[in-house]
Design a protein around this motif. Structure first.
Motif, PDB file in Angstrom:
ATOM      1  N   MET A   1      -3.250  -6.380  -1.070  1.00 53.26           N
ATOM      2  CA  MET A   1      -2.530  -5.473  -2.238  1.00 53.26           C
ATOM      3  C   MET A   1      -3.733  -4.297  -2.373  1.00 53.26           C
ATOM      4  O   MET A   1      -5.077  -4.546  -2.622  1.00 53.26           O
ATOM      5  N   ASP A   2      -3.215  -3.172  -2.392  1.00 52.26           N
ATOM      6  CA  ASP A   2      -3.980  -2.017  -2.882  1.00 52.26           C
ATOM      7  C   ASP A   2      -4.224  -1.803  -4.219  1.00 52.26           C
ATOM      8  O   ASP A   2      -3.218  -2.512  -5.069  1.00 52.26           O
ATOM      9  N   VAL A   3      -5.240  -1.631  -4.777  1.00 54.08           N
ATOM     10  CA  VAL A   3      -5.230  -1.433  -6.162  1.00 54.08           C
ATOM     11  C   VAL A   3      -4.632  -0.202  -6.949  1.00 54.08           C
ATOM     12  O   VAL A   3      -3.941  -0.220  -7.760  1.00 54.08           O
ATOM     13  N   LYS A   4      -5.020   1.000  -6.208  1.00 54.99           N
ATOM     14  CA  LYS A   4      -4.525   2.144  -7.104  1.00 54.99           C
ATOM     15  C   LYS A   4      -3.117   2.716  -6.068  1.00 54.99           C
ATOM     16  O   LYS A   4      -3.402   3.097  -5.142  1.00 54.99           O
ATOM     17  N   MET A   5      -2.086   2.692  -6.816  1.00 55.52           N
ATOM     18  CA  MET A   5      -0.891   3.105  -6.302  1.00 55.52           C
ATOM     19  C   MET A   5       0.016   3.669  -7.494  1.00 55.52           C
ATOM     20  O   MET A   5      -0.067   3.566  -8.574  1.00 55.52           O
ATOM     21  N   PRO A   6       0.632   4.763  -6.945  1.00 56.97           N
ATOM     22  CA  PRO A   6       1.843   5.541  -8.072  1.00 56.97           C
ATOM     23  C   PRO A   6       2.716   4.374  -8.591  1.00 56.97           C
ATOM     24  O   PRO A   6       2.888   3.355  -8.019  1.00 56.97           O
TER      25      PRO A   6
ATOM     26  N   ASP B   1       0.653  -1.160  -0.097  1.00 55.98           N
ATOM     27  CA  ASP B   1       0.172  -0.039   0.046  1.00 55.98           C
ATOM     28  C   ASP B   1       0.973   1.263  -0.026  1.00 55.98           C
ATOM     29  O   ASP B   1       1.875   1.340   0.676  1.00 55.98           O
ATOM     30  N   ASP B   2       0.534   2.274  -0.966  1.00 55.17           N
ATOM     31  CA  ASP B   2       1.592   3.488  -0.816  1.00 55.17           C
ATOM     32  C   ASP B   2       1.263   4.232   0.296  1.00 55.17           C
ATOM     33  O   ASP B   2       2.085   5.443   0.366  1.00 55.17           O
ATOM     34  N   HIS B   3       0.269   4.257   1.073  1.00 56.22           N
ATOM     35  CA  HIS B   3      -0.108   4.930   2.458  1.00 56.22           C
ATOM     36  C   HIS B   3       0.688   4.367   3.514  1.00 56.22           C
ATOM     37  O   HIS B   3       0.325   3.163   4.008  1.00 56.22           O
TER      38      HIS B   3
ATOM     39  N   GLU C   1       6.697  -4.942   4.007  1.00 59.52           N
ATOM     40  CA  GLU C   1       5.595  -3.972   3.580  1.00 59.52           C
ATOM     41  C   GLU C   1       6.414  -3.444   2.213  1.00 59.52           C
ATOM     42  O   GLU C   1       7.558  -3.209   2.202  1.00 59.52           O
ATOM     43  N   ALA C   2       5.447  -2.895   1.406  1.00 63.76           N
ATOM     44  CA  ALA C   2       5.963  -2.215   0.223  1.00 63.76           C
ATOM     45  C   ALA C   2       5.130  -0.983  -0.102  1.00 63.76           C
ATOM     46  O   ALA C   2       3.802  -1.031   0.098  1.00 63.76           O
ATOM     47  N   GLY C   3       5.507  -0.221  -0.619  1.00 60.25           N
ATOM     48  CA  GLY C   3       4.966   1.242  -1.040  1.00 60.25           C
ATOM     49  C   GLY C   3       4.239   1.323  -2.427  1.00 60.25           C
ATOM     50  O   GLY C   3       3.503   2.190  -2.651  1.00 60.25           O
ATOM     51  N   ASP C   4       4.480   0.298  -3.250  1.00 63.30           N
ATOM     52  CA  ASP C   4       4.123   0.152  -4.449  1.00 63.30           C
ATOM     53  C   ASP C   4       4.187  -0.964  -5.169  1.00 63.30           C
ATOM     54  O   ASP C   4       4.698  -1.879  -4.620  1.00 63.30           O
ATOM     55  N   GLY C   5       3.556  -1.569  -6.299  1.00 63.35           N
ATOM     56  CA  GLY C   5       3.353  -2.739  -6.958  1.00 63.35           C
ATOM     57  C   GLY C   5       4.634  -3.219  -7.234  1.00 63.35           C
ATOM     58  O   GLY C   5       4.958  -4.766  -6.945  1.00 63.35           O
TER      59      GLY C   5
END
Length: 215
Positions: A57-62, A12-14, A36-40
């Motif tokens: 997994m978050d869907v919307k990430m930069p 998740d990017d947050h 933890e990861a901040g992007d895909g």
């Protein structure tokens, strides 16, 4: 960390979201957050090195978003189950996620206990479909449209198996419910996917929901 512990990777990017998830999940006796990861893209790399059981997994990430990350994991043959985090307003992203290999999805405002249950469910091999969102997804005429008109090609037994897949049952549970061997159930599942031209049991579950096939 015991063999029964479910290893979870958070993508998740947050940072505040990841911290909240970690805080809750780490008090679960059978769940351990391993990274933890901040992007895909980072999430895919960590999934390769950490070998988690479940990726949240978050869907919307930069950068690399969740859908692309799912495709990358699938291409690399990573066995982790991916649980997609979405909101109802983003429901058009869910079918592409499921097609890309997601084992299910949860809402961003999911109750913490329900989240832990969802992680345990997909880890056990179940497909996690929330009925109200599945209905909204499958009423669309866009990318979420499931194949139509092929249900008649299934035998009565295959329809029974398909209905139980839609209920989120594992092969073992289906075998028990229908008094069959697990090997026989696997054969039925393979035949169902071949006849309906589907890639996996997640797509099969979606097809069953759309066509009113229930367990």
């Amino acid at each position: 960390m015991g063999d029964a512990t479910i290893k979870v990777l958070l993508v998740d990017d947050h940072q505040v979201v990841r911290r909240g998830l970690r805080t809750f999940l780490e008090i679960q006796p059978d769940i351990a957050v391993v990274g933890e990861a901040g992007d895909g893209a980072e999430g895919v790399d960590l999934a390769e090195s950490l070998r988690p059981d479940v990726v949240l997994m978050d869907v919307k990430m930069p950068g690399t978003d969740g859908i692309e990350a799912l495709r990358m994991l699938k291409e690399r043959g990573n066995p982790a189950k991916v649980l997609v985090v979405t909101s109802f307003t983003e429901h058009r992203t869910v079918v592409p996620a499921l097609k890309a290999g997601a084992a299910g999805y949860v809402y961003k405002d999911v109750d913490p206990e329900a989240l832990a249950g969802a992680i345990r469910s997909v880890h056990a091999g179940h497909v996690l479909l929330q009925p109200e969102l599945a209905e909204a997804l499958l009423s669309d005429d866009g990318t979420g449209r499931a194949p139509q008109g092929r249900g008649g090609t299934l035998t009565e037994r295959e329809q029974e198996v398909l209905g139980l897949i839609a209920d989120g049952r594992s092969n073992r549970e289906i075998a028990r419910a229908l008094t069959l061997s697990e090997k026989t159930v696997k054969t039925h599942v393979s035949n169902i996917l071949m006849k309906l031209d589907l890639q996996d049991r997640t797509q099969a579950a979606l097809w069953a929901v759309r066509n009113g096939i229930k367990g």
